[in-house]
Design a protein around this motif. Structure first.
Motif, PDB file in Angstrom:
ATOM      1  N   SER A 265       0.834  -1.202   0.000  1.00  0.00           N
ATOM      2  CA  SER A 265       0.000   0.000   0.000  1.00  0.00           C
ATOM      3  C   SER A 265       0.864   1.245   0.000  1.00  0.00           C
ATOM      4  CB  SER A 265      -0.908   0.025   1.241  1.00  0.00           C
ATOM      5  OG  SER A 265      -0.167   0.342   2.409  1.00  0.00           O
ATOM      6  N   GLY A 266       0.290   2.328  -0.503  1.00  0.00           N
ATOM      7  CA  GLY A 266       0.982   3.598  -0.467  1.00  0.00           C
ATOM      8  C   GLY A 266       1.231   4.081   0.946  1.00  0.00           C
ATOM      9  N   THR A 267       0.324   3.735   1.856  1.00  0.00           N
ATOM     10  CA  THR A 267       0.502   4.137   3.251  1.00  0.00           C
ATOM     11  C   THR A 267       1.768   3.517   3.845  1.00  0.00           C
ATOM     12  OG1 THR A 267      -1.880   4.379   3.577  1.00  0.00           O
ATOM     13  CG2 THR A 267      -0.529   4.117   5.545  1.00  0.00           C
ATOM     14  N   GLU A 268       1.990   2.234   3.564  1.00  0.00           N
ATOM     15  CA  GLU A 268       3.186   1.572   4.085  1.00  0.00           C
ATOM     16  C   GLU A 268       4.449   2.134   3.438  1.00  0.00           C
ATOM     17  OE1 GLU A 268       3.446  -0.665   6.639  1.00  0.00           O
ATOM     18  OE2 GLU A 268       1.374   0.012   6.903  1.00  0.00           O
ATOM     19  N   THR A 269       4.411   2.379   2.123  1.00  0.00           N
ATOM     20  CA  THR A 269       5.559   2.994   1.461  1.00  0.00           C
ATOM     21  C   THR A 269       5.783   4.408   1.994  1.00  0.00           C
ATOM     22  OG1 THR A 269       5.370   1.666  -0.553  1.00  0.00           O
ATOM     23  CG2 THR A 269       6.435   3.805  -0.763  1.00  0.00           C
ATOM     24  N   GLY A 270       4.696   5.123   2.239  1.00  0.00           N
ATOM     25  CA  GLY A 270       4.817   6.458   2.816  1.00  0.00           C
ATOM     26  C   GLY A 270       5.526   6.438   4.158  1.00  0.00           C
ATOM     27  N   LYS A 271       5.262   5.415   4.961  1.00  0.00           N
ATOM     28  CA  LYS A 271       5.923   5.304   6.265  1.00  0.00           C
ATOM     29  C   LYS A 271       7.425   5.069   6.085  1.00  0.00           C
ATOM     30  CE  LYS A 271       1.858   3.551   8.743  1.00  0.00           C
ATOM     31  NZ  LYS A 271       1.242   2.365   9.423  1.00  0.00           N
ATOM     32  N   ARG A 272       7.793   4.260   5.091  1.00  0.00           N
ATOM     33  CA  ARG A 272       9.224   4.052   4.816  1.00  0.00           C
ATOM     34  C   ARG A 272       9.883   5.361   4.386  1.00  0.00           C
ATOM     35  NH1 ARG A 272      10.732  -0.463   0.810  1.00  0.00           N
ATOM     36  NH2 ARG A 272      12.738  -0.287   1.892  1.00  0.00           N
ATOM     37  N   LEU A 273       9.189   6.101   3.539  1.00  0.00           N
ATOM     38  CA  LEU A 273       9.730   7.379   3.090  1.00  0.00           C
ATOM     39  C   LEU A 273       9.816   8.380   4.237  1.00  0.00           C
ATOM     40  CD1 LEU A 273       7.832   7.602  -0.304  1.00  0.00           C
ATOM     41  CD2 LEU A 273      10.296   7.298  -0.029  1.00  0.00           C
ATOM     42  N   LYS A 274       8.821   8.366   5.099  1.00  0.00           N
ATOM     43  CA  LYS A 274       8.842   9.272   6.252  1.00  0.00           C
ATOM     44  C   LYS A 274      10.021   8.948   7.162  1.00  0.00           C
ATOM     45  CE  LYS A 274       7.060  12.496   8.907  1.00  0.00           C
ATOM     46  NZ  LYS A 274       7.993  12.446  10.050  1.00  0.00           N
ATOM     47  N   ALA A 275      10.362   7.664   7.273  1.00  0.00           N
ATOM     48  CA  ALA A 275      11.536   7.283   8.063  1.00  0.00           C
ATOM     49  C   ALA A 275      12.805   7.868   7.454  1.00  0.00           C
ATOM     50  CB  ALA A 275      11.634   5.761   8.153  1.00  0.00           C
ATOM     51  N   ARG A 276      12.854   7.967   6.123  1.00  0.00           N
ATOM     52  CA  ARG A 276      13.990   8.612   5.456  1.00  0.00           C
ATOM     53  C   ARG A 276      14.028  10.102   5.797  1.00  0.00           C
ATOM     54  NH1 ARG A 276      14.113   3.259   4.465  1.00  0.00           N
ATOM     55  NH2 ARG A 276      14.787   2.666   2.373  1.00  0.00           N
TER      56      ARG A 276
ATOM     57  N   VAL B  12       0.785   7.874  -0.224  1.00  0.00           N
ATOM     58  CA  VAL B  12       2.151   8.285   0.124  1.00  0.00           C
ATOM     59  C   VAL B  12       2.181   9.751   0.537  1.00  0.00           C
ATOM     60  CG1 VAL B  12       4.462   8.707  -0.795  1.00  0.00           C
ATOM     61  CG2 VAL B  12       3.303   6.548  -1.286  1.00  0.00           C
ATOM     62  N   ARG B  13       1.573  10.608  -0.275  1.00  0.00           N
ATOM     63  CA  ARG B  13       1.570  12.042   0.020  1.00  0.00           C
ATOM     64  C   ARG B  13       0.826  12.348   1.331  1.00  0.00           C
ATOM     65  NH1 ARG B  13       5.536  15.301  -1.647  1.00  0.00           N
ATOM     66  NH2 ARG B  13       5.568  15.732  -3.882  1.00  0.00           N
TER      67      ARG B  13
ATOM     68  N   GLY C 296       3.428  14.358   3.265  1.00  0.00           N
ATOM     69  CA  GLY C 296       3.105  15.755   3.018  1.00  0.00           C
ATOM     70  C   GLY C 296       3.571  16.232   1.656  1.00  0.00           C
ATOM     71  N   TYR C 297       3.506  17.532   1.461  1.00  0.00           N
ATOM     72  CA  TYR C 297       3.814  18.119   0.158  1.00  0.00           C
ATOM     73  C   TYR C 297       5.008  19.074   0.200  1.00  0.00           C
ATOM     74  CZ  TYR C 297      -0.371  16.205  -2.008  1.00  0.00           C
ATOM     75  OH  TYR C 297      -1.317  15.355  -2.531  1.00  0.00           O
ATOM     76  N   GLU C 298       5.708  19.135   1.328  1.00  0.00           N
ATOM     77  CA  GLU C 298       6.812  20.077   1.433  1.00  0.00           C
ATOM     78  C   GLU C 298       8.116  19.519   0.858  1.00  0.00           C
ATOM     79  OE1 GLU C 298       4.731  19.425   4.067  1.00  0.00           O
ATOM     80  OE2 GLU C 298       3.603  21.260   3.611  1.00  0.00           O
ATOM     81  N   ILE C 299       8.140  18.211   0.567  1.00  0.00           N
ATOM     82  CA  ILE C 299       9.387  17.575   0.148  1.00  0.00           C
ATOM     83  C   ILE C 299       9.249  17.048  -1.282  1.00  0.00           C
ATOM     84  CG2 ILE C 299       8.743  15.292   1.052  1.00  0.00           C
ATOM     85  CD1 ILE C 299      11.695  15.054   1.994  1.00  0.00           C
ATOM     86  N   PRO C 300      10.276  17.220  -2.133  1.00  0.00           N
ATOM     87  CA  PRO C 300      10.215  16.683  -3.497  1.00  0.00           C
ATOM     88  C   PRO C 300      10.140  15.159  -3.490  1.00  0.00           C
ATOM     89  CG  PRO C 300      11.963  18.324  -3.301  1.00  0.00           C
ATOM     90  CD  PRO C 300      11.509  18.020  -1.911  1.00  0.00           C
ATOM     91  N   LEU C 301       9.309  14.630  -4.386  1.00  0.00           N
ATOM     92  CA  LEU C 301       9.133  13.186  -4.519  1.00  0.00           C
ATOM     93  C   LEU C 301       9.185  12.826  -5.996  1.00  0.00           C
ATOM     94  CD1 LEU C 301       8.413  10.363  -3.330  1.00  0.00           C
ATOM     95  CD2 LEU C 301       5.997  11.012  -3.602  1.00  0.00           C
ATOM     96  N   ALA C 302      10.253  12.169  -6.409  1.00  0.00           N
ATOM     97  CA  ALA C 302      10.398  11.725  -7.795  1.00  0.00           C
ATOM     98  C   ALA C 302       9.804  10.333  -7.969  1.00  0.00           C
ATOM     99  CB  ALA C 302      11.868  11.732  -8.198  1.00  0.00           C
ATOM    100  N   ILE C 303       9.455   9.981  -9.213  1.00  0.00           N
ATOM    101  CA  ILE C 303       8.792   8.715  -9.522  1.00  0.00           C
ATOM    102  C   ILE C 303       9.616   7.940 -10.548  1.00  0.00           C
ATOM    103  CG2 ILE C 303       6.700   7.616 -10.397  1.00  0.00           C
ATOM    104  CD1 ILE C 303       6.312   9.137  -7.765  1.00  0.00           C
TER     105      ILE C 303
ATOM    106  N   ARG D  76      -2.483  12.036 -14.707  1.00  0.00           N
ATOM    107  CA  ARG D  76      -3.258  11.696 -13.512  1.00  0.00           C
ATOM    108  C   ARG D  76      -2.524  12.130 -12.233  1.00  0.00           C
ATOM    109  NH1 ARG D  76      -7.210   7.970 -11.681  1.00  0.00           N
ATOM    110  NH2 ARG D  76      -7.992   7.849 -13.822  1.00  0.00           N
ATOM    111  N   ILE D  77      -1.185  12.045 -12.230  1.00  0.00           N
ATOM    112  CA  ILE D  77      -0.457  12.317 -10.984  1.00  0.00           C
ATOM    113  C   ILE D  77       0.097  13.745 -10.914  1.00  0.00           C
ATOM    114  CG2 ILE D  77       0.137   9.882 -10.736  1.00  0.00           C
ATOM    115  CD1 ILE D  77       3.001  10.582 -11.572  1.00  0.00           C
ATOM    116  N   GLU D  78      -0.261  14.580 -11.868  1.00  0.00           N
ATOM    117  CA  GLU D  78       0.205  15.974 -11.827  1.00  0.00           C
ATOM    118  C   GLU D  78      -0.142  16.645 -10.506  1.00  0.00           C
ATOM    119  OE1 GLU D  78       0.092  17.247 -16.569  1.00  0.00           O
ATOM    120  OE2 GLU D  78      -1.591  17.735 -15.241  1.00  0.00           O
ATOM    121  N   LYS D  79      -1.312  16.334  -9.958  1.00  0.00           N
ATOM    122  CA  LYS D  79      -1.773  17.001  -8.738  1.00  0.00           C
ATOM    123  C   LYS D  79      -0.918  16.672  -7.525  1.00  0.00           C
ATOM    124  CE  LYS D  79      -5.377  13.392  -8.176  1.00  0.00           C
ATOM    125  NZ  LYS D  79      -5.247  12.819  -9.532  1.00  0.00           N
ATOM    126  N   TYR D  80      -0.073  15.641  -7.627  1.00  0.00           N
ATOM    127  CA  TYR D  80       0.797  15.283  -6.513  1.00  0.00           C
ATOM    128  C   TYR D  80       2.188  15.922  -6.636  1.00  0.00           C
ATOM    129  CZ  TYR D  80      -2.924  11.903  -5.938  1.00  0.00           C
ATOM    130  OH  TYR D  80      -4.159  11.317  -5.789  1.00  0.00           O
TER     131      TYR D  80
END
Length: 453
Positions: free
Chosen positions: A145-156, A241-242, A246-253, A270-274
């Motif tokens: 899930s994006g939530t779990e990946t988001g938690k990994r990214l937040k740990a970074r 993930v967002r 949050g939206y204060e940090i750059p996130l590349a795909i 579709r993902i422009e809004k993120y």
């Protein structure tokens, strides 16, 4: 007079032999092949008659042979003649991992020149544009899930990283019914990874070759397409993930998958809004006109370049109007070539990020270029979970990546003293039994290399 003679002798005795660059000569080239930092790579050493040693690295996933075959063309030469030697050997490089040998040697030559003259490489490139190199932390999206990946990214982020990258594409949804349209059997090839070890039986060789062939089909020819359900799922994934980071940090795909230009456009819109920092390697870099269409169809910055060899390989993409180039020094041709690539991109109003998924040797080579190149944006780091990564070399600050940045030390060459043999000996590639073994059988390898008559 005797006093003057004695003083001169004292000065001479205190000068490092490496400070006589005009007398420096290459005497040997050897390799150590490791795995897990985070992938496979081959470290190289170029030895000299004055006892100083230059360090380089072959691109992750490439063969040490790409570097070893160059040995006979370097023996007896002055490593400080970097550009002349690079022009001699660059015909033996190529795009993707084939650029690894030439690039490894070029980096080791710069390390030797810096050590011989007693200056850091960035100074020989023209000096600093910045004191620290921003690092972006690459994180695979293996979580369901994006939530779990988001938690990994937040740990970074909690470790101090101020720039992130994640995977988003075929890998997240290919197992979900109705998410991907695929000709029968095509997805099986992307679910099987070719073994990096030695194939010991005919069946093992056939299986490895079959996986290689399946994943070597260019994107427009796979017949894979995201359904609307698939696009919805990817939208939901990055949304989750967002919500966490949050939206204060750059996130590349990255790692969209072997899909068509049209599907890339659908996903990008579709993902422009993120607000992605960039969308990377949507299609093979060779399809320059398709990259033009992709960038013109979306406000998401489009990025590619880790598999391109030499500056001229980037020129069509720069003219096509992409937003970010992404060379890997271990493919692009090394240190000076990447500096030239960055400067050419700046002339087109294009930013440069740097791909790097190897050891601290490659990281320092990239960091020197990043310090000396004005349009540099961020340097990849893929080893946050490799607890022995910093221990591969000596002479650098520990940790090398601190609070999301690398500070390049004011030390000669790459700034590295040496490789720690005990560490790399614990992480050898399958089938490899030793490090820095003699390579005398490459000393006299020869051919008439001129490419014109």
């Amino acid at each position: 007079m005797a006093r003057d003679s004695s003083a001169a002798e004292t000065i001479e005795n205190n000068v490092r032999s490496g400070s006589r660059p005009s007398d420096l000569r290459i005497t040997d080239l050897r390799v150590a092949e490791i795995v897990g930092a985070p992938f496979t790579s081959a470290l190289i050493k170029i030895y000299t008659n004055q006892g100083i040693v230059g360090l380089g690295e072959v691109r992750d996933g490439a063969s040490a042979t790409y570097a070893l075959m160059l040995k006979s063309r370097l023996l007896g030469e002055n490593p400080c003649d970097i550009d002349r030697l690079f022009r001699r050997i660059k015909q033996f490089g190529g795009h993707g991992r084939q650029g690894g040998g030439v690039s490894a040697v070029e980096i080791a030559l710069w390390d030797l020149a810096g050590k011989a003259y007693g200056v850091p490489i960035y100074q020989m490139l023209g000096g600093r544009f910045r004191d620290k190199v921003r690092v972006y932390c690459d994180t695979d999206a293996e979580k369901p899930s994006g939530t779990e990946t988001g938690k990994r990214l937040k740990a970074r982020m909690d470790l101090g990283f101020t720039f992130l990258k994640m995977d988003l594409g075929l890998a997240q949804i290919s197992h979900i019914p109705g998410a991907v349209v695929a000709p029968a059997g095509v997805l099986d090839g992307f679910r099987t990874h070719a073994s990096r070890g030695r194939a010991r039986t005919l069946d093992e060789r056939r299986a490895r070759n079959a996986a290689y062939d399946a994943q070597n089909v260019p994107h427009p020819f796979t017949g894979l397409h995201f359904t609307e359900k698939g696009i919805d799922l990817l939208d939901q994934y990055i949304h989750e993930v967002r919500e966490v980071i949050g939206y204060e940090i750059p996130l590349a795909i990255d790692h969209v998958g072997h899909i068509s230009l049209q599907d890339g456009i659908r996903l990008a819109r579709r993902i422009e809004k993120y607000a992605p920092a960039w969308l990377e390697d949507v299609i093979p870099w060779q399809y320059t006109e398709q990259y033009r269409q992709l960038q013109q169809a979306t406000s998401v910055p489009i990025c590619t370049g880790e598999d391109i060899y030499l500056k001229e390989g980037f020129e069509p993409l720069l003219n096509a109007g992409i937003s970010v180039i992404h060379p890997d020094l271990l493919t692009s041709g090394g240190i000076l070539e990447t500096k030239k690539i960055g400067d050419a991109a700046q002339d087109h109003g294009v930013a440069m990020a740097i791909h790097m998924a190897e050891s601290p040797i490659a990281a320092m080579a990239a960091a020197h270029v990043a310090v000396a190149t004005e349009n540099f944006m961020a340097l990849e780091y893929h080893s946050v979970e490799v607890d022995w990564w910093d221990d591969i070399v000596t002479g650098l600050p520990k940790p090398l990546v601190k609070d999301g940045f690398i500070t390049v030390p004011d030390r000669p060459g790459l700034g590295i003293d040496d490789v720690v043999d005990e560490v790399i000996s614990q992480h050898l590639q399958p089938g490899i039994t030793g490090i820095w073994q003699p390579t005398d059988h490459w000393d006299d390898e020869y051919s008439w290399d001129r490419t014109w008559s």
